[in-house]
Design a protein around this motif. Structure first.
Motif, PDB file in Angstrom:
ATOM      1  N   VAL A 290       0.810  -1.203   0.106  1.00 43.23           N
ATOM      2  CA  VAL A 290      -0.001  -0.147  -0.078  1.00 43.23           C
ATOM      3  C   VAL A 290       0.841   1.223  -0.039  1.00 43.23           C
ATOM      4  N   PRO A 291       0.377   2.152  -0.483  1.00 47.24           N
ATOM      5  CA  PRO A 291      -1.130   2.567  -0.863  1.00 47.24           C
ATOM      6  C   PRO A 291      -0.944   2.187  -2.311  1.00 47.24           C
ATOM      7  N   VAL A 292      -2.128   1.775  -3.107  1.00 42.92           N
ATOM      8  CA  VAL A 292      -2.685   1.547  -4.181  1.00 42.92           C
ATOM      9  C   VAL A 292      -3.336   2.544  -4.690  1.00 42.92           C
ATOM     10  N   ILE A 293      -2.892   3.488  -5.599  1.00 48.21           N
ATOM     11  CA  ILE A 293      -3.461   4.510  -6.054  1.00 48.21           C
ATOM     12  C   ILE A 293      -4.192   4.535  -7.308  1.00 48.21           C
ATOM     13  N   VAL A 294      -5.589   4.655  -7.631  1.00 51.30           N
ATOM     14  CA  VAL A 294      -6.043   4.215  -8.775  1.00 51.30           C
ATOM     15  C   VAL A 294      -6.772   5.842  -9.434  1.00 51.30           C
ATOM     16  N   GLU A 295      -6.217   6.194 -10.480  1.00 49.14           N
ATOM     17  CA  GLU A 295      -6.704   7.203 -11.243  1.00 49.14           C
ATOM     18  C   GLU A 295      -7.260   6.972 -12.564  1.00 49.14           C
ATOM     19  N   GLY A 296      -8.453   6.556 -12.766  1.00 41.65           N
ATOM     20  CA  GLY A 296      -8.909   6.346 -14.004  1.00 41.65           C
ATOM     21  C   GLY A 296      -8.498   4.879 -14.328  1.00 41.65           C
ATOM     22  N   GLU A 297      -7.818   4.843 -15.446  1.00 47.58           N
ATOM     23  CA  GLU A 297      -7.216   3.675 -16.045  1.00 47.58           C
ATOM     24  C   GLU A 297      -5.735   3.237 -15.381  1.00 47.58           C
ATOM     25  N   ASN A 298      -5.226   4.183 -14.720  1.00 52.19           N
ATOM     26  CA  ASN A 298      -3.813   4.356 -14.233  1.00 52.19           C
ATOM     27  C   ASN A 298      -3.881   3.682 -12.757  1.00 52.19           C
ATOM     28  N   VAL A 299      -2.907   2.615 -12.582  1.00 52.85           N
ATOM     29  CA  VAL A 299      -2.996   2.072 -10.967  1.00 52.85           C
ATOM     30  C   VAL A 299      -1.576   2.329 -10.683  1.00 52.85           C
ATOM     31  N   THR A 300      -1.209   2.826  -9.335  1.00 60.01           N
ATOM     32  CA  THR A 300       0.092   3.128  -8.937  1.00 60.01           C
ATOM     33  C   THR A 300       0.272   2.601  -7.621  1.00 60.01           C
TER      34      THR A 300
END
Length: 67
Positions: free
Chosen positions: A51-61
């Motif tokens: 963690v963290p898992v960051i979801v911005e639309g289609e992008n995952v970081t």
């Protein structure tokens, strides 16, 4: 809106939340409170439990190092 999966006690989760809240709307999901939310995070992270898992639309970081 940005979706952040994390844990309250994780300093990287807190840093990501601080940064993304400055940028705009964020929804935070604490994966320690719900096994269903943890499973949801694992779908985005392809099984990684970091963690963290960051979801911005289609992008995952996965992870956060700041800016």
């Amino acid at each position: 809106m940005v979706l952040i999966f994390g844990k309250d006690a994780c300093p990287y989760t807190q840093a990501a939340l601080d940064e993304y809240r400055r940028r705009g709307e964020v929804k935070y999901v604490n994966v320690k409170k719900s096994s269903a939310d943890l499973e949801r995070m694992l779908v985005y992270s392809k099984g990684q439990r970091r963690v963290p898992v960051i979801v911005e639309g289609e992008n995952v970081t996965i992870g956060f190092g700041g800016t």
